[in-house]
Scaffold this active site. Structure first.
Site, mmCIF file in Angstrom:
data_model
loop_
_atom_site.group_PDB
_atom_site.id
_atom_site.type_symbol
_atom_site.label_atom_id
_atom_site.label_comp_id
_atom_site.label_asym_id
_atom_site.label_seq_id
_atom_site.Cartn_x
_atom_site.Cartn_y
_atom_site.Cartn_z
ATOM 1 N N CYS A 111 1.498 2.946 3.381
ATOM 2 C CA CYS A 111 1.799 2.047 4.505
ATOM 3 C C CYS A 111 2.595 2.753 5.615
ATOM 4 C CB CYS A 111 2.585 0.848 4.006
ATOM 5 S SG CYS A 111 3.098 -0.249 5.346
ATOM 6 N N CYS B 185 0.863 -1.176 0.000
ATOM 7 C CA CYS B 185 0.000 0.000 0.000
ATOM 8 C C CYS B 185 0.905 1.233 0.000
ATOM 9 C CB CYS B 185 -0.881 -0.013 1.240
ATOM 10 S SG CYS B 185 -1.673 -1.617 1.511
ATOM 11 N N ASP C 150 -0.912 7.782 9.247
ATOM 12 C CA ASP C 150 0.290 8.042 10.048
ATOM 13 C C ASP C 150 1.289 8.891 9.279
ATOM 14 O OD1 ASP C 150 -0.399 6.524 12.401
ATOM 15 O OD2 ASP C 150 -0.261 4.755 11.121
HETATM 16 S S1 SF4 Z 1 1.789 -3.798 6.183
HETATM 17 FE FE1 SF4 Z 1 1.629 -1.961 4.928
HETATM 18 S S2 SF4 Z 1 1.906 -2.625 2.798
HETATM 19 FE FE2 SF4 Z 1 1.489 -4.448 4.039
HETATM 20 S S3 SF4 Z 1 -0.730 -4.732 3.794
HETATM 21 FE FE3 SF4 Z 1 -0.389 -3.535 5.689
HETATM 22 S S4 SF4 Z 1 -0.540 -1.368 5.059
HETATM 23 FE FE4 SF4 Z 1 -0.316 -2.615 3.187
#
Ligand code: SF4
Length: 347
Positions: free
Chosen positions: A105, A102, A268
């Site tokens: 993230c 994401c 965040d």
């Molecule tokens: S840890 Fe980060 S990249 Fe992985 S699914 Fe969760 S939000 Fe998405």
């Protein structure tokens, strides 16, 4: 086939200019599953699915208040893979890979092929020993990374180890898999998530009602029918779900699929994510609009993870005061923190 590189993004028609994005993809992992690719509308420049998963040059812009470890995991990590922030629960971060990456993230500096990796057997032994040695730990939250990238065999082994610790009553998994790779959720996985004497919860991460495809709904139904309690987690994201219609449809979709709305996270302060952040005032207005519009069953708790590792605060209204740029937020121990933190406090 999964997309994991800038070349893959170009080949799928998701981006045109590979060179512009290469500095982004060298820094942050890329991951788009076939199920997610099928949801992306390449003809819509503002597509909320593309915005969540397709890298953008905006990720190269960092602001002074952003930090590599925005919620302070490292501050509360007594042994590798464990975050012990609150007395009664720990995070167990066994893996740092995900089926998708994401773009917003909060652990983007820790996950992916260049991230913290998977715990080695001795590290996992030490993490489990820590849990066993702390009788106040009532709940273990497997997160990462996405723990459901592990095979049913590995999940079963993990649950068997936790099953041997009498004071652990609840095991919770945080995952995107039911939405982004729903066919992985089969009978073997569901059986592996359960252990005698423990209650399994699974927090499904989804941010837009379009993520509830037929396959995703079926995966959630298999889990609910299999005896796993489902709760939601979503991130409030500019250009993805920061309008009341989308948020209402998202929360209703959770309830329709037996997923109890739980957390709506304020985004965040992760590096290169300012293009996703909405103001807290906007978030509060959206959450109170939800209250008047949809069932009480469909109301999430709007939370901020206080930078520096001070834990979550309910910022729906009461525990945060001030105005944009100058908030004071109270943590769960009653200590006040300035939000955003002063730039010199950033990592
Ligand atoms: S840890 Fe980060 S990249 Fe992985 S699914 Fe969760 S939000 Fe998405």
């Amino acid at each position: 086939m999964d997309i994991k590189s800038v070349e893959g993004l170009v080949a799928a028609g998701l981006v045109q200019h590979a060179d512009v994005l290469r500095p982004v993809t060298e820094k942050y992992a890329v991951g788009i599953t076939p199920d997610v690719l099928a949801l992306i509308d390449v003809n819509d420049p503002d597509d909320p699915m593309a915005r969540q998963f397709v890298p953008s040059a905006a990720e190269l812009v960092t602001t002074p208040d952003e930090r590599a470890d925005p919620i302070g995991d490292l501050t509360h990590s007594p042994v590798e893979g464990i975050v012990h922030r609150y007395p009664d629960r720990v995070l167990l971060k066994a893996v740092h890979v995900c089926p998708v990456y994401c773009r917003f993230c909060f652990r983007r500096e820790m996950v992916g092929p260049q991230g913290l990796g998977t715990l080695t057997p001795p590290q996992l032994d030490a993490a489990v020993a820590y849990i066993a040695d702390h009788s106040e730990i009532w709940e273990v939250i497997l997160t990462g990374g996405d723990p459901l990238v592990l095979s049913p065999r590995r999940l079963r082994e993990m649950m068997a180890r936790l099953a041997g610790i009498a004071h652990v009553k609840i095991v919770r998994f945080h995952t995107r898999v039911p939405v982004v790779e729903p066919d992985r959720v089969d009978a073997a996985m569901i059986a592996a998530l359960k252990a005698s004497g423990k209650t399994t919860y699974l927090a499904v991460h989804a941010n837009h009602p379009r993520e509830f495809t037929e396959a995703a709904r079926a995966a959630m139904a298999r889990m609910a029918d299999g005896g796993i309690a489902l709760v939601s987690q979503s991130v409030l994201l500019k250009g993805v779900n920061d309008d009341v219609e989308t948020l209402a449809a998202l929360m209703q979709a959770f309830v329709e699929n037996r997923v109890q709305p739980y957390y709506l996270h304020h985004p965040d302060l992760a590096p290169g994510t300012s293009h996703f952040r909405v103001s807290i005032a906007r978030g509060q207005a959206l959450v109170s609009a939800l209250r008047g519009r949809i069932s009480g069953l469909a109301q999430p708790t709007y939370v901020l993870d206080i930078p520096g590792g001070h834990g979550k605060a309910d910022i729906g209204a009461a525990r945060i005061v001030g105005s944009e740029g100058h908030y004071s937020v109270r943590d769960w121990q009653g200590v006040e923190h300035v939000y955003p933190p002063p730039a010199e406090d950033a990592d």
